[in-house]
Design a protein around this motif. Structure first.
Motif, PDB file in Angstrom:
ATOM      1  N   ASN A  12       0.738  -1.359  -0.171  1.00 24.45           N
ATOM      2  CA  ASN A  12      -0.214   0.299   0.509  1.00 24.45           C
ATOM      3  C   ASN A  12       0.812   1.038   0.469  1.00 24.45           C
ATOM      4  O   ASN A  12       0.328   2.528  -0.115  1.00 24.45           O
ATOM      5  N   ASN A  15       0.788   3.090  -3.423  1.00 23.42           N
ATOM      6  CA  ASN A  15      -0.290   3.294  -4.022  1.00 23.42           C
ATOM      7  C   ASN A  15       0.052   5.124  -4.603  1.00 23.42           C
ATOM      8  O   ASN A  15       0.651   5.512  -3.756  1.00 23.42           O
ATOM      9  N   TYR A  16      -0.278   5.386  -5.242  1.00 23.20           N
ATOM     10  CA  TYR A  16      -0.372   6.917  -5.212  1.00 23.20           C
ATOM     11  C   TYR A  16      -2.065   7.516  -5.201  1.00 23.20           C
ATOM     12  O   TYR A  16      -1.897   9.151  -5.900  1.00 23.20           O
ATOM     13  N   GLU A  17      -3.259   6.525  -5.615  1.00 23.23           N
ATOM     14  CA  GLU A  17      -4.181   7.594  -5.623  1.00 23.23           C
ATOM     15  C   GLU A  17      -4.546   7.719  -3.761  1.00 23.23           C
ATOM     16  O   GLU A  17      -4.362   7.088  -2.707  1.00 23.23           O
ATOM     17  N   ASN A  42      -6.418   3.940 -16.108  1.00 21.44           N
ATOM     18  CA  ASN A  42      -5.579   4.827 -14.547  1.00 21.44           C
ATOM     19  C   ASN A  42      -5.900   5.461 -14.321  1.00 21.44           C
ATOM     20  O   ASN A  42      -5.056   6.814 -16.137  1.00 21.44           O
ATOM     21  N   LYS A 472       5.703   1.721 -20.212  1.00 22.59           N
ATOM     22  CA  LYS A 472       5.312   0.842 -18.478  1.00 22.59           C
ATOM     23  C   LYS A 472       5.903   0.119 -18.695  1.00 22.59           C
ATOM     24  O   LYS A 472       6.101  -0.175 -17.003  1.00 22.59           O
TER      25      LYS A 472
ATOM     26  N   GLY B  53      -1.851  -4.102 -15.331  1.00 19.13           N
ATOM     27  CA  GLY B  53      -2.213  -3.083 -14.309  1.00 19.13           C
ATOM     28  C   GLY B  53      -2.668  -1.973 -15.786  1.00 19.13           C
ATOM     29  O   GLY B  53      -2.376  -0.783 -15.201  1.00 19.13           O
ATOM     30  N   SER B  74      -5.207  -1.911  -3.031  1.00 20.82           N
ATOM     31  CA  SER B  74      -4.725  -1.798  -3.469  1.00 20.82           C
ATOM     32  C   SER B  74      -4.309  -1.494  -4.647  1.00 20.82           C
ATOM     33  O   SER B  74      -5.002  -2.541  -5.569  1.00 20.82           O
ATOM     34  N   PHE B  75      -3.234  -1.258  -5.174  1.00 20.54           N
ATOM     35  CA  PHE B  75      -2.728  -1.015  -7.171  1.00 20.54           C
ATOM     36  C   PHE B  75      -1.820  -0.733  -7.270  1.00 20.54           C
ATOM     37  O   PHE B  75      -1.070   0.311  -6.147  1.00 20.54           O
ATOM     38  N   ILE B  76      -1.084  -1.609  -7.633  1.00 24.77           N
ATOM     39  CA  ILE B  76       0.255  -1.372  -8.498  1.00 24.77           C
ATOM     40  C   ILE B  76       0.376  -0.744  -9.603  1.00 24.77           C
ATOM     41  O   ILE B  76      -0.597  -2.329 -10.475  1.00 24.77           O
ATOM     42  N   PRO B  77       0.838   0.078 -10.022  1.00 25.50           N
ATOM     43  CA  PRO B  77       1.002   0.093 -11.693  1.00 25.50           C
ATOM     44  C   PRO B  77       1.866  -0.588 -12.104  1.00 25.50           C
ATOM     45  O   PRO B  77       2.861  -1.518 -11.762  1.00 25.50           O
ATOM     46  N   PRO B  78       1.558  -0.288 -13.200  1.00 23.11           N
ATOM     47  CA  PRO B  78       2.115  -1.266 -14.620  1.00 23.11           C
ATOM     48  C   PRO B  78       3.143  -1.086 -14.489  1.00 23.11           C
ATOM     49  O   PRO B  78       4.778  -2.557 -14.446  1.00 23.11           O
ATOM     50  N   LYS B  80       5.493  -1.400 -12.212  1.00 19.72           N
ATOM     51  CA  LYS B  80       6.420  -1.323 -10.704  1.00 19.72           C
ATOM     52  C   LYS B  80       5.953  -3.009 -10.751  1.00 19.72           C
ATOM     53  O   LYS B  80       6.361  -3.793 -10.016  1.00 19.72           O
TER      54      LYS B  80
END
Lengths: 561, 357
Positions: A12, A15-17, A42, A472, B53, B74-78, B80
């Motif tokens: 967590n 997280n960026y949100e 996203n 990405k 992601g 929770s969310f891991i961006p693409p 990572k």
């Protein structure tokens, strides 16, 4: 499973949100869901989004400030202006706008049709030549016309020296400082918008539709009215809106010809330090501009035409027959009055100027000032454009569309209004920047950022979003993707956008006049004052320099259509 | 332990009511090759993008290699996730050479060796200095695969990788790419709308329609034992006959007569079910069997797709599709005789889905 639970707690941190964390309360979770629901993909990172929002705010605040000030201008002032001044200005502005738009449409459509669809001799060259007047700023055009047709102009001298002209035509009666004069001059220097858009549309129009109409038993006249013209309507509409928005915003040409429209009135109110009245007039002008934009968007929605691209057959060239010579004369006359005549006047006076030493250190000082602030504006626009365009194309949502739209505020509205907003804000809140040339450069950015955005957008549209995603998935965060992958691929578009902003800034007159620090003169400002004092030999070299610079991105502009 | 674990995944795009992916769950083992198969717009690409992601699901979780990538909180961006991706249009970086493309995401010290190793793997040595536009379609695809594999990803995702290739190259690349992925023991998820791609490359196929999983199974299972009408029709073509399970719960009564159900079938007594007969399991002869009239036929080169009206033993007439040998001479209106071979007959649940499709 236990292990993954633990991992998730740790993850967590990445997280960026908003929200995040298993312990976050339900309300935060709900907001987060709503937020994610706004975006097609996203959501963008908070830094990119804030950058875009700040830029949009900079673009809009000056105009919002003007509106706010006008609301508090006071009842008496509003009533006084509504009583006399505003009706007068409405009449002078709207009649001029509509008249110029109609004449520009007639000239532009007829020239486009002759050049694209008929066997006019030299049609390939005419297509370029007839667009050339774009490089002449209308206020420079106005000066040359005063020089030829004005009260002490060439024509008046001709009449004085040749009594037979008086006998044949009567006394020289044409007054350039009249509605008719302004109307003709502005039409001559704005028909190019219509000409370019309509000829591009004519070039793209597919013969299949015409053949289908002929096969249904229509004759040539019916085909023109029922097929050609309706298909051209979007192009004609776009040309008309560009022309009318230009006339509404023009300050240079009308004020040099001493015809008072809203822009000139706002400028002179402010020059007389009645900024409150200036803001009231600005509000009216904003409303008129928005009304024009609204009409345009309405008509565009109704007229969505799709030219099928599957089988393309370009239309045949019509034989002019006995109309060949009249057509050629018409085209030549238009070219003569919109380009050859003004250029000849400028060259004539420049030659005199050169022999009188007009290219002195002062001249180069003005040129340096012009280049300095225009280059600054172009550079800032190239930087500002990127996040806005990237947000719009790569993170589609209501938010990014709004940011993009807001950035057009200063571009759609006349320069005098933007300048007025800058005066309010910087005079009251950021005085240390007031009266510096940075202010002028920033105002150029507000005025011309969309030009860089459009160029950047069409370049970015050619780069597949999958390319960004590939980078990405290979471990690059968004900002790095933008700089190492996207930027190298859109660089030509970025530079073209910068060039457009540079040229527009070099030509810009009202913002420069209103915001420049005392003693800081640019080429455009000098042209304005020297023309007022009839020092044409000083104004002409500056005008030629501006025209020469304007030629640089002309190729790009013409290719765009 | 499963390598990839997708649980109850749901994604709805803004501005739409119907979820693009709805309550999807499945597991993938390490080194397995999976194909998400379905018609365009079925949600298979969305599913792939959720795993990568690029998009975020509103419900459900994704676990890759024991790491929770995405759930409600929770969310891991693409960037990572350590997931490799091969795109339909390859998405090579146009301003970089082959070697720069392949090494783009690799940050370890042995970059040079690793890039060469991967280039060897995809057989592209000698092309290092070329730019993407100087390569053929097949070469571009191999660069895209090499670029995705270079970082030794947890899983490599391939979005319709064969759709931009012409037929010859396509057959060849299927074999090549399957071998490369198997040799590196990489877990791979393909997305495809082409059943031939799916049958040829996959260890298991997941058939998806309207955002929901229809069936998960090996290529053979999917083809020979489709569980519903959609699967039987989408993977190959099929004739569907209605039937009713008899009260002994061992056979089904159809217009063709009684057919024995396999052991352990999922149906109950008196249930209405579908009997799917593949076109190739109907044999045609000049005299023996069920009479039928040829209604239309299309010459396909390696076979003739034929539609006949068959007079069923129960007295009704039913249209059937057949696949005939290309040498066969046919005329519309011609009388033929059909025999149904017992192989490749499958029994399908009649759900609402069947009526829809």
């Amino acid at each position: 499973m236990k292990k993954t639970q633990k991992e998730s707690g740790k993850l967590n941190d990445h997280n960026y949100e908003i929200g995040g964390g298993t312990a976050s309360p339900a309300i935060l979770l709900y907001l987060q869901k709503k937020w994610i629901g706004l975006w097609q993909t996203n959501p963008p990172g908070i830094f990119l989004l804030s950058f875009g929002t700040v830029i949009a705010a900079i673009m809009a605040i000056p105009v919002v400030y003007v509106i706010w000030r006008s609301v508090f201008a006071g009842r008496d002032r509003w009533l006084r202006l509504l009583d006399e001044r505003i009706p007068q200005l409405l009449w002078s502005t709207l009649s001029l706008t509509i008249a110029v738009t109609i004449l520009a449409l007639i000239i532009g459509v007829s020239l486009a049709w002759l050049v694209i669809r008929t066997d006019l001799p030299g049609r390939k060259y005419w297509r370029w030549l007839l667009a050339m007047p774009l490089v002449i700023p209308p206020y420079v055009g106005a000066i040359t016309y005063i020089n030829v047709f004005g009260r002490s102009g060439v024509m008046r001298d001709l009449w004085r020296d040749n009594p037979w002209l008086v006998r044949v035509f009567g006394e020289y009666s044409f007054d350039i400082h009249s509605f008719l004069g302004v109307f003709l001059v502005l039409s001559l220097f704005t028909y190019q918008y219509v000409f370019l858009i309509v000829s591009a549309s004519l070039k793209k129009s597919n013969l299949n539709y015409e053949e289908a109409a002929y096969s249904l038993g229509m004759n040539a006249k019916e085909v023109f009215w029922k097929v050609n013209l309706p298909l051209l309507r979007p192009a004609i509409g776009a040309g008309a809106i560009l022309t009318s928005l230009y006339v509404l915003s023009d300050f240079g040409a009308v004020s040099i010809l001493r015809y008072v429209t809203f822009t000139a009135a706002i400028y002179f109110q402010r020059a007389g330090f009645d900024t409150a009245s200036a803001s009231v007039l600005s509000l009216v002008l904003i409303i008129i501009t928005l009304a024009f934009l609204w009409v345009e968007s309405k008509s565009r929605k109704k007229n969505k035409y799709y030219q099928s691209s599957g089988t393309f057959k370009s239309a045949p060239v019509l034989g002019l027959g006995k109309w060949k010579w009249p057509s050629l004369i018409y085209v030549s006359v238009m070219f003569f009055f919109s380009f050859v005549l003004p250029m000849a006047v400028l060259l004539y006076w420049s030659k005199i100027g050169l022999s009188m030493g007009a290219l002195d250190s002062r001249f180069w000082g003005f040129a340096f000032n012009s280049f300095k602030i225009s280059a600054m504006a172009a550079l800032v626009c190239m930087i500002f454009m990127f996040p806005i365009v990237y947000l719009k194309l790569r993170f589609p949502s209501v938010i990014t569309r709004l940011i993009d739209k807001i950035c057009y505020t200063g571009y759609a509205l006349p320069g005098v209004i933007v300048a007025l907003g800058f005066i309010f804000i910087f005079n009251n809140h950021i005085p240390f920047l007031y009266g510096t040339f940075y202010l002028v450069a920033l105002a150029y950015v507000v005025r011309f950022l969309p030009q860089a955005m459009q160029a950047g957008e069409s370049a970015l549209q050619l780069v597949s979003p999958r390319v960004d995603e590939a980078a990405k998935s290979l471990g690059y965060p968004t900002w790095k993707v933008m700089l190492t992958v996207v930027l190298p691929n859109i660089l030509p578009g970025v530079i073209a956008g910068g060039a457009l902003v540079f040229v527009s800034s070099i030509k810009e007159l009202p913002v420069t006049l209103m915001l420049r620090p005392p003693g800081f003169d640019t080429l455009a400002v000098r042209i304005y004052f020297e023309a007022h004092e009839a020092l044409y030999y000083l104004a002409a070299p500056s005008a030629l320099l501006i025209i020469a610079v304007s030629m640089l991105p002309l190729r790009y502009i013409l290719n765009k259509y | 332990m499963d390598h990839i674990e997708i649980t109850n995944l749901t994604k709805t795009y803004p501005g739409t009511d119907k979820p693009a992916v709805s309550h999807v769950s499945f597991q993938i083992k390490k080194g397995e090759i999976i194909t998400l198969l379905g018609p365009s717009g079925c949600g298979k690409t969305t599913l792939l993008r959720l795993i990568a992601g690029f998009e975020r699901a509103e419900k459900g979780s994704i676990i890759i290699g024991e790491k929770l990538m995405s759930d409600d909180t929770s969310f891991i961006p693409p960037e990572k996730r350590g997931v490799g991706m091969v795109f339909q249009d390859y998405a090579l970086f146009p301003h970089l050479t082959v070697i720069e493309n392949v090494g783009f995401g690799y940050k370890e010290e042995d970059k040079k060796d690793r890039v060469n190793e991967v280039l060897d793997l995809v057989n592209l040595r000698g092309y290092e200095k070329r730019f993407p536009h100087e390569l053929s379609g097949g070469q571009q695809q191999r660069v895209a695969l090499a670029r995705a594999l270079a970082r030794r990803p947890l899983v490599v995702l391939l979005d319709e990788p064969f759709s931009n290739l012409d037929a010859d190259l396509r057959d060849q690349m299927r074999v090549e790419i399957r071998n490369i992925i198997k040799n590196t023991n990489t877990t791979a998820v393909f997305v495809s709308h082409d059943q031939k791609d799916a049958l040829a490359i996959s260890d298991r196929i997941i058939v998806i329609n309207e955002g929901e999983i229809q069936q998960i199974g090996t290529p053979k299972e999917i083809y020979q034992e489709p569980v519903n009408h959609f699967v039987s029709n989408f993977v190959g073509r099929t004739n569907l006959l209605p039937g009713t399970v008899l009260s002994d719960n061992k056979s089904v009564s159809t217009c063709l007569g009684m057919i024995r159900l396999p052991e352990g079938h999922p149906f109950i007594k008196e249930e209405s079910i579908g009997v799917a007969v593949r076109p190739e399991s109907i044999h045609v002869s000049e005299k023996d069997g069920m009479p039928a009239t040829v209604k239309s036929f299309i010459f396909k080169g390696d076979s003739i797709d034929t539609v006949v009206a068959a007079k069923m033993p129960c007295g009704t007439e039913q249209e059937l599709i057949l696949s005939l040998h290309p040498d066969k001479e046919l005329q519309t209106g011609q009388q033929v005789y059909l025999t149904i071979l017992p192989k490749n007959i499958s029994f399908l649940k009649m759900t609402e889905n069947n009526q829809r499709t």
